[in-house]
Design a protein around this motif. Structure first.
Motif, PDB file in Angstrom:
ATOM      1  N   UNK A  34       0.840  -1.203   0.000  1.00  0.00           N
ATOM      2  CA  UNK A  34       0.000   0.000   0.000  1.00  0.00           C
ATOM      3  C   UNK A  34       0.876   1.255   0.000  1.00  0.00           C
ATOM      4  N   UNK A  35       1.929   1.262   0.813  1.00  0.00           N
ATOM      5  CA  UNK A  35       2.819   2.416   0.897  1.00  0.00           C
ATOM      6  C   UNK A  35       3.518   2.680  -0.436  1.00  0.00           C
ATOM      7  N   UNK A  36       3.948   1.614  -1.098  1.00  0.00           N
ATOM      8  CA  UNK A  36       4.626   1.771  -2.395  1.00  0.00           C
ATOM      9  C   UNK A  36       3.679   2.358  -3.442  1.00  0.00           C
ATOM     10  N   UNK A  37       2.406   2.063  -3.336  1.00  0.00           N
ATOM     11  CA  UNK A  37       1.444   2.610  -4.287  1.00  0.00           C
ATOM     12  C   UNK A  37       1.016   4.029  -3.902  1.00  0.00           C
ATOM     13  N   UNK A  38       0.997   4.331  -2.602  1.00  0.00           N
ATOM     14  CA  UNK A  38       0.482   5.616  -2.144  1.00  0.00           C
ATOM     15  C   UNK A  38       1.500   6.748  -2.252  1.00  0.00           C
ATOM     16  N   UNK A  39       2.768   6.463  -2.057  1.00  0.00           N
ATOM     17  CA  UNK A  39       3.771   7.535  -2.062  1.00  0.00           C
ATOM     18  C   UNK A  39       3.803   8.347  -3.358  1.00  0.00           C
ATOM     19  N   UNK A  40       3.796   7.717  -4.528  1.00  0.00           N
ATOM     20  CA  UNK A  40       3.789   8.542  -5.751  1.00  0.00           C
ATOM     21  C   UNK A  40       2.534   9.415  -5.866  1.00  0.00           C
ATOM     22  N   UNK A  41       1.390   8.875  -5.448  1.00  0.00           N
ATOM     23  CA  UNK A  41       0.148   9.649  -5.518  1.00  0.00           C
ATOM     24  C   UNK A  41       0.203  10.833  -4.570  1.00  0.00           C
ATOM     25  N   UNK A  42       0.727  10.616  -3.372  1.00  0.00           N
ATOM     26  CA  UNK A  42       0.833  11.704  -2.403  1.00  0.00           C
ATOM     27  C   UNK A  42       1.784  12.780  -2.894  1.00  0.00           C
ATOM     28  N   UNK A  43       2.900  12.378  -3.465  1.00  0.00           N
ATOM     29  CA  UNK A  43       3.867  13.380  -3.922  1.00  0.00           C
ATOM     30  C   UNK A  43       3.293  14.204  -5.067  1.00  0.00           C
ATOM     31  N   UNK A  44       2.537  13.592  -5.955  1.00  0.00           N
ATOM     32  CA  UNK A  44       1.907  14.341  -7.043  1.00  0.00           C
ATOM     33  C   UNK A  44       0.851  15.287  -6.488  1.00  0.00           C
ATOM     34  N   UNK A  45       0.068  14.827  -5.536  1.00  0.00           N
ATOM     35  CA  UNK A  45      -0.981  15.671  -4.957  1.00  0.00           C
ATOM     36  C   UNK A  45      -0.382  16.849  -4.202  1.00  0.00           C
ATOM     37  N   UNK A  46       0.705  16.635  -3.492  1.00  0.00           N
ATOM     38  CA  UNK A  46       1.328  17.727  -2.735  1.00  0.00           C
ATOM     39  C   UNK A  46       1.942  18.753  -3.679  1.00  0.00           C
ATOM     40  N   UNK A  47       2.590  18.279  -4.741  1.00  0.00           N
ATOM     41  CA  UNK A  47       3.254  19.214  -5.654  1.00  0.00           C
ATOM     42  C   UNK A  47       2.265  19.949  -6.545  1.00  0.00           C
ATOM     43  N   UNK A  48       1.067  19.420  -6.731  1.00  0.00           N
ATOM     44  CA  UNK A  48       0.115  20.028  -7.648  1.00  0.00           C
ATOM     45  C   UNK A  48      -0.643  21.201  -7.032  1.00  0.00           C
ATOM     46  N   UNK A  49      -0.643  21.343  -5.704  1.00  0.00           N
ATOM     47  CA  UNK A  49      -1.454  22.399  -5.095  1.00  0.00           C
ATOM     48  C   UNK A  49      -0.789  23.773  -5.114  1.00  0.00           C
ATOM     49  N   UNK A  50       0.498  23.844  -5.409  1.00  0.00           N
ATOM     50  CA  UNK A  50       1.179  25.126  -5.563  1.00  0.00           C
ATOM     51  C   UNK A  50       1.461  25.865  -4.273  1.00  0.00           C
ATOM     52  N   UNK A  51       1.398  25.213  -3.155  1.00  0.00           N
ATOM     53  CA  UNK A  51       1.645  25.877  -1.884  1.00  0.00           C
ATOM     54  C   UNK A  51       3.102  25.707  -1.462  1.00  0.00           C
ATOM     55  N   UNK A  52       3.413  26.178  -0.271  1.00  0.00           N
ATOM     56  CA  UNK A  52       4.780  26.103   0.252  1.00  0.00           C
ATOM     57  C   UNK A  52       5.236  24.660   0.385  1.00  0.00           C
ATOM     58  N   UNK A  53       4.338  23.760   0.793  1.00  0.00           N
ATOM     59  CA  UNK A  53       4.726  22.356   0.925  1.00  0.00           C
ATOM     60  C   UNK A  53       5.160  21.784  -0.412  1.00  0.00           C
ATOM     61  N   UNK A  54       4.531  22.275  -1.486  1.00  0.00           N
ATOM     62  CA  UNK A  54       4.911  21.803  -2.812  1.00  0.00           C
ATOM     63  C   UNK A  54       6.334  22.214  -3.158  1.00  0.00           C
ATOM     64  N   UNK A  55       6.701  23.434  -2.834  1.00  0.00           N
ATOM     65  CA  UNK A  55       8.063  23.872  -3.153  1.00  0.00           C
ATOM     66  C   UNK A  55       9.097  23.152  -2.295  1.00  0.00           C
ATOM     67  N   UNK A  56       8.722  22.799  -1.072  1.00  0.00           N
ATOM     68  CA  UNK A  56       9.639  22.038  -0.229  1.00  0.00           C
ATOM     69  C   UNK A  56       9.831  20.637  -0.794  1.00  0.00           C
ATOM     70  N   UNK A  57       8.751  19.990  -1.200  1.00  0.00           N
ATOM     71  CA  UNK A  57       8.835  18.642  -1.751  1.00  0.00           C
ATOM     72  C   UNK A  57       9.583  18.659  -3.076  1.00  0.00           C
ATOM     73  N   UNK A  58       9.370  19.680  -3.881  1.00  0.00           N
ATOM     74  CA  UNK A  58      10.068  19.776  -5.166  1.00  0.00           C
ATOM     75  C   UNK A  58      11.577  19.896  -4.986  1.00  0.00           C
TER      76      UNK A  58
END
Length: 64
Positions: A34-58
């Motif tokens: 489950x974790x291996x499948x969820x991590x890519x989805x979470x990273x895409x969702x975090x980077x797509x919102x354009x907030x500060x967390x996205x720039x940190x993850x990028x």
């Protein structure tokens, strides 16, 4: 390094995993899948919102 001559003391993941009960092994494997499948989805969702967390993850994960 000191090795035990009788081999009674084993350390490491394989030894730990082999001594787990079957139910806990199943739960651990399902969680890891489950974790291996969820991590890519979470990273895409975090980077797509354009907030500060996205720039940190990028900074750590570069999108392809």
């Amino acid at each position: 390094m000191h090795k035990e001559s009788m081999g009674h003391h084993h350390h490491g993941f394989n030894y730990w995993f082999s001594h787990l009960p079957v139910g806990k092994k199943v739960i651990l494997v399902v969680f890891l899948i489950w974790l291996a499948q969820a991590l890519p989805k979470w990273s895409v969702a975090i980077m797509a919102d354009g907030e500060m967390s996205a720039s940190i993850v990028k900074f750590f994960i570069t999108p392809q």
